[in-house]
Design a protein around this motif. Sequence first.
Motif, short mmCIF file in Angstrom:
data_model
loop_
_atom_site.label_atom_id
_atom_site.label_comp_id
_atom_site.label_asym_id
_atom_site.label_seq_id
_atom_site.Cartn_x
_atom_site.Cartn_y
_atom_site.Cartn_z
N ALA A 320 0.83 -1.21 0.00
CA ALA A 320 0.00 0.00 0.00
C ALA A 320 0.87 1.26 0.00
O ALA A 320 0.56 2.23 -0.69
N ASN A 321 1.95 1.24 0.77
CA ASN A 321 2.86 2.39 0.80
C ASN A 321 3.49 2.63 -0.57
O ASN A 321 3.65 3.77 -1.01
N PHE A 322 3.85 1.54 -1.23
CA PHE A 322 4.43 1.65 -2.58
C PHE A 322 3.42 2.30 -3.53
O PHE A 322 3.78 3.19 -4.31
N PHE A 355 7.08 4.58 3.85
CA PHE A 355 6.06 5.53 3.40
C PHE A 355 6.68 6.91 3.19
O PHE A 355 6.36 7.61 2.22
N THR A 356 7.57 7.31 4.10
CA THR A 356 8.25 8.60 3.98
C THR A 356 9.01 8.69 2.67
O THR A 356 8.95 9.70 1.95
N LEU A 394 12.02 3.78 -16.44
CA LEU A 394 13.31 3.93 -15.77
C LEU A 394 13.14 4.54 -14.39
O LEU A 394 13.77 4.10 -13.41
N LEU A 395 12.27 5.54 -14.30
CA LEU A 395 12.00 6.18 -13.01
C LEU A 395 11.36 5.20 -12.03
O LEU A 395 11.71 5.17 -10.85
N LEU A 396 10.43 4.39 -12.53
CA LEU A 396 9.77 3.41 -11.68
C LEU A 396 10.77 2.36 -11.18
O LEU A 396 10.71 1.93 -10.03
N ALA A 397 11.70 1.98 -12.04
CA ALA A 397 12.72 1.00 -11.65
C ALA A 397 13.60 1.58 -10.53
O ALA A 397 13.87 0.90 -9.53
N ALA A 398 14.05 2.83 -10.70
CA ALA A 398 14.89 3.47 -9.68
C ALA A 398 14.11 3.66 -8.38
O ALA A 398 14.65 3.42 -7.28
N TYR A 399 12.86 4.09 -8.49
CA TYR A 399 12.00 4.26 -7.30
C TYR A 399 11.83 2.93 -6.57
O TYR A 399 11.90 2.86 -5.33
#
Length: 417
Positions: A320-322, A355-356, A394-399
């Motif tokens: 859920a936090n993700f 979550f932070t 790419l952003l989602l992978a790094a996140y």
Amino acid sequence: MLDYVLIGIAVMALLGVVFEEVLHVNKAKTTLFFGTFAWILLFIDANRGPHLAELNEHLIENISEISTLWLFLVAAMTFVAYLNRKGMIENMLNIIMPQKITLKKLIFFTAIFSFCFSSLADNITATLVSVAMVLSLGLPFNQTMRFAVLVVFAVNSGGVSLITGDVTTLMIFLDDKVTITQLLLLIIPSLTAVLFLALLLSIGMKGEVKIKKTRHELRPVDYVIAGIFLSTIVLTLIANVLFAIPPMLSFLAGMAVMFLVATFMGEEKYDDPILDYIRLIEFDTLLFFLGVLLLVGMLDHIDALGALLHVYSVMPSTGANFVMGVLSSMIDNVPLTAALLKADIAMPTAEWMAFTYAVGVGGSLLIIGSSAGIVTMSKVKGLTFAKYGKFVLLLLAAYSVGYALVLVMANMFVTAS
């Protein structure tokens, strides 16, 4: 029924931003129109009824938040506009960068610079300085795009571990969900994720960049104003921690000192009035912020944001936090965080740390998801929602890498509560 109409208006505003290139209508115009129109509908619906006072109170709170951001932006952007016009930023690059540097090394340099600077300054100031640095290199647009995407992600990542670096981090800390030392553990995962994104973006990059060592002649007043700018950043952090003085107030005071010092040091005699630098600010950015925050305030008023918290009833808090981090790229992370804190959802400390990170960095996934993205879009000509969206995987992978590392480190060093 009205709630669904208002949600539809928010969706149309988002679509107006997404398809800006197709519609040929500036995003500031669409968001401002839909933002004000939504609140007008709310007042018509209240019709001087018993809920009018509450509606008025919510609007005033929303406008207060917007004006705080506006005034802060005006002060920060005026400083940066002055230093950039005088060549101070380019001179700084001449000192810290070599005559030649490969593109791959340059992208890692940019990643570390943006990350570290945003740890010291606020996200908006860090973005303005970092983007000005990138644009001064004169790279082709496709390469500038990669650097711009990296700056947004790095700036958002840099402030997530400090209570002065991100509003949501401060909110979670003040609610006693995490401690300062626990937040500092986020530095390693955040920096690792930034370097991972830099690695992904550097794939296929070849060649060297010759740094133009153009030396700008600076007057004593320029050095003094640069010192005032740095002092303002440092004193803003100290004043906020020790006395809870709002950053907006400190930056306005710093700008006022800049105006007075420039006047007393004879800046006006060069036919370059110091007050004129306010005119160099991108007011499109400010109007876009206004429209977006009016829409977010409206969604918060009708409890549409609170409805998003149902994800915690159907998913474990880790997932859920993700998801909340991903949602923060579409909806302002401050009301999302406020809604979760009000709901008082029970989570261990490790999950609160995750979550932070999620709401602090997740906004990087879309260009409109953070103030860093919006400022970058206003400064990099040709950067649109769609063009930024090409980098979303790419952003989602790094996140995801950063989020996973936060969980690992939190579970290793923090005792679950």
